[in-house]
Design an enzyme around this catalytic site. Structure first.
Site, PDB file in Angstrom:
ATOM      1  CD1 TRP A 179      -0.099  -5.736  -3.657  1.00  0.00           C
ATOM      2  CD2 TRP A 179       0.081  -6.557  -1.580  1.00  0.00           C
ATOM      3  NE1 TRP A 179       0.474  -6.983  -3.741  1.00  0.00           N
ATOM      4  CE2 TRP A 179       0.591  -7.514  -2.488  1.00  0.00           C
ATOM      5  CE3 TRP A 179       0.083  -6.866  -0.225  1.00  0.00           C
ATOM      6  CZ2 TRP A 179       1.109  -8.741  -2.072  1.00  0.00           C
ATOM      7  CZ3 TRP A 179       0.598  -8.083   0.193  1.00  0.00           C
ATOM      8  CH2 TRP A 179       1.105  -9.009  -0.740  1.00  0.00           C
TER       9      TRP A 179
ATOM     10  CG  HIS B 140      20.607 -36.439  -5.823  1.00  0.00           C
ATOM     11  ND1 HIS B 140      20.994 -37.699  -5.450  1.00  0.00           N
ATOM     12  CD2 HIS B 140      21.745 -35.753  -6.080  1.00  0.00           C
ATOM     13  CE1 HIS B 140      22.323 -37.770  -5.446  1.00  0.00           C
ATOM     14  NE2 HIS B 140      22.794 -36.598  -5.836  1.00  0.00           N
TER      15      HIS B 140
ATOM     16  CB  CYS C 256      -0.868   0.030   1.255  1.00  0.00           C
ATOM     17  SG  CYS C 256      -1.805  -1.458   1.512  1.00  0.00           S
TER      18      CYS C 256
ATOM     19  N   GLY D 221      -0.227  -1.518   6.394  1.00  0.00           N
ATOM     20  CA  GLY D 221       0.212  -2.397   7.486  1.00  0.00           C
ATOM     21  C   GLY D 221      -0.883  -3.404   7.807  1.00  0.00           C
TER      22      GLY D 221
END
Ligand code: M6R
Length: 608
Positions: free
Chosen positions: A72, A504, A2, A98
């Site tokens: 976001w 592997h 954000c 946050g």
């Protein structure tokens, strides 16, 4: 992550807010919004998608005081109702960056008090909480301070009230926020790039600070509520440094800026005849004399830089080194060695996991701390005793490019300084390394000349779903970084393995649809790598080999060879990375993805 912008001025601040949001677009977001105070009312506009959409919708909005945000998504899907600012009773507007950890409990309490929630976000509780205090005390500063005291988690916030057109409140704890100081106008922003067109004078808030901002001044209070002074810095960032210029994307621009970024990062060192610990800070010599090992903590690309450094540090400086992903270290029970130098690496200096890992290390008794960072005033730099600033300039593309190569340059300097202090670097060798470092920018420039060839190679990847990257030794982390670049911007699933691990397990994946990219410099492991590559060819895998000039490898059916301009010895990872960055960039172009703002990602990951 954000982004926040806020402004109070005598002019209409909507264009300032929108331009600031545009400049913060690079941080990554999925919706945007703004709120202004006008005639004792809050006018709010929100939209999903790009800031350009918000700009269109804000055509009829104006005001002298307002806050804006790019979101976001963390709590709640990307949608208009979840976009910020969040309002409480048309009186309080809040933007938040946050995560509030105790939001469910607060939400339940406020719901019982008849507050109506209109979003799924954790952030909305902040607006209602401030409102609940404001209706009692009618003081926006005190109401915000009281609300913050109830929050657990991380925040940077901007707050305005409909009935207060003279003040804006902001605060930070765990997420970055700064004040912009203009003439008769003031601003807030998540980072300085948002404010470059209005002011270069900035004040970085410290952890726990709350500020009250008006037209003609500001007051800052620390976490204990005591008025404090914070220094005003003049940002060296220019408007041009964040413009795209002649390039199609920021990522392409930033790939091309690497020769200059490396030259700038190495400037002081390359102009002198000898390496001194002082480049890491005044206390570096004394600190380095006390340490017996290193612990490198970082995330993503910065973690890959640490992995390369481990090879250098153990081989050249002969000092034990562990490299850990910051988000793992912070929650792991580990045994602290007080003689360890804790090195954090970060472009932004604001990555929540890296900051938390550093704080965790300190809490375990680690006192020797060094950060390698691209943002001088970042929290990470301020938390560390020693620092070396990379001078990559602003990195806007979400995919880290020039930040990574300059981190490597800085880590190589650290290796040389420690090697010298530990009596493992003779005069001649020191000069040889300094010479190689001086030559590095022009070697990087020569790699950029491969761009057309690499663009051509990228066409083979446009229809691929998966890719495998191989490397050995120093170049295994470069294979990891190549895979990370490809996956984050082209959305092709890519994995990286140390080539010896192929048999592997991952060899089972190899067939004609699985391109295998090999980082194959002219080093001691080349012969071993050749055998691994034969194992791939024998299973029909198509090989894309990034080798050095004068390599013994050859192109043949199913083997596409790309020759680097030279073998750069210990610095070879830097050159090979640039080639892989170009590969990822051109594959993404072919796939038509949003190169600078790849889906779901953010530039600065300021939440856990
Ligand atoms: O700002 P930082 O270097 O701390 O960021 C760490 C990672 O988030 C970052 O490197 C990320 O992995 C990049 N998007 C990779 O290109």
């Amino acid at each position: 992550m954000c982004g926040i912008v806020g402004a109070i001025a005598q002019r209409n601040i909507v264009p300032v807010l929108l331009q600031g949001l545009q400049r913060l677009e690079y941080r990554g977001y999925d919706s945007a919004g703004l709120a202004v105070v006008h005639n004792r009312q809050l006018q709010r506009v929100r939209s999903t998608g790009r800031v350009a959409e918000l700009t269109k919708s804000s055509a009829n909005t104006s005001g002298h005081l307002g806050i804006a945000h790019t979101r976001w998504a963390t709590h709640g899907v990307p949608s208009e109702r979840n976009a910020h600012p969040h309002l409480s009773n048309e009186l309080i507007a809040v933007v938040h960056n946050g995560i509030i950890e105790n939001y469910e409990e607060i939400r339940a309490r406020l719901t019982a008090q008849n507050y109506i929630f209109t979003s799924d976000t954790d952030s909305e509780v902040i607006a209602h909480l401030i409102h609940s205090h404001y209706v009692r005390n009618h003081n926006l500063l005190l109401a915000t301070q009281a609300a913050l005291a109830e929050l657990v988690g991380a925040y940077a916030i901007g707050v305005v009230a409909a009935d207060n057109d003279t003040h804006m409140i902001c605060a930070r704890k765990g997420s970055p926020l700064l004040l912009g100081v203009g003439k008769g106008e003031h601003f807030i922003a998540s980072d300085v790039s948002a404010l470059l067109s209005v002011t270069k004078n900035v004040v970085y808030l410290e952890e726990g600070d709350v500020a009250e901002i008006s037209l003609h001044g500001y007051r800052i209070f620390n976490a204990q509520g005591v008025a404090v002074e914070r220094p005003v810095h003049i940002s060296e960032m220019s408007s041009e440094s964040v413009e795209l210029g002649e390039y199609r994307h920021y990522m392409q621009k930033e790939i091309h800026e690497q020769p200059q970024a490396l030259a700038d990062t190495l400037e002081g060192v390359c102009n002198s005849q000898t390496l001194v610990p002082g480049i890491f800070g005044a206390e570096a010599a004394a600190t380095f004399a006390q340490i017996d090992s290193l612990l490198i903590l970082a995330c993503g690309t910065s973690h890959h830089a640490g992995m390369v450094a481990r090879y250098w540090l153990e081989e050249i400086a002969g000092i034990p080194c562990t490299v850990e992903i910051a988000s793992e270290y912070r929650y792991r029970v580990s045994v602290a060695n007080p003689k360890t130098l804790v090195v954090t690496i970060s472009q932004s200096g604001e990555t929540a996991d890296t900051l938390a890992a550093l704080n965790h290390a300190k809490s375990l008794g680690h006192n020797h701390t060094l950060s390698i960072c691209n943002v001088p005033e970042s929290a990470l730099v301020r938390l560390s005793k020693l620092r070396l600033l990379t001078r990559a300039g602003p990195e806007i593309g979400v995919a880290s490019t020039k930040a990574f190569t300059t981190q490597l340059a800085a880590l190589f300097l650290l290796t040389l300084v420690l090697a010298k202090l530990r009596g493992r670097l003779g005069k001649e060798e020191e000069q040889r390394h300094l010479h190689a470092l001086r030559h590095l920018p022009s070697a990087a420039q020569a790699v950029l000349k491969l761009e057309p060839e690499i663009a051509h190679l990228a066409e083979h990847f446009a229809d691929k779903q998966h890719a495998l990257f191989l490397g050995r030794g120093l170049h295994y982390p470069i294979a990891l970084e190549g895979a990370l670049k490809l996956k984050e911007i082209s959305y092709i699933h890519a994995e990286a393995y140390p080539a010896g691990e192929l048999k592997h397990g991952p060899l089972a994946l190899v067939d004609k649809d699985m391109p295998v990219i090999a980082v194959a410099p002219n080093d001691a492991l080349l012969e071993k790598l050749k055998s691994n590559l034969q194992e791939v060819r024998a299973r029909g895998g198509e090989l894309y080999v990034f080798a050095d000039a004068g390599t013994r490898l050859q192109s043949s059916a199913g083997v596409h060879l790309m020759q680097m301009p030279e073998h750069a010895g210990y610095l070879s990872p830097i050159l090979h990375t640039i080639a892989l960055q170009l590969l990822a960039y051109y594959v993404a172009l072919k796939k038509g993805t949003d190169v600078d703002k790849p889906r779901n990602l953010a530039k600065s990951v300021t939440v856990e």
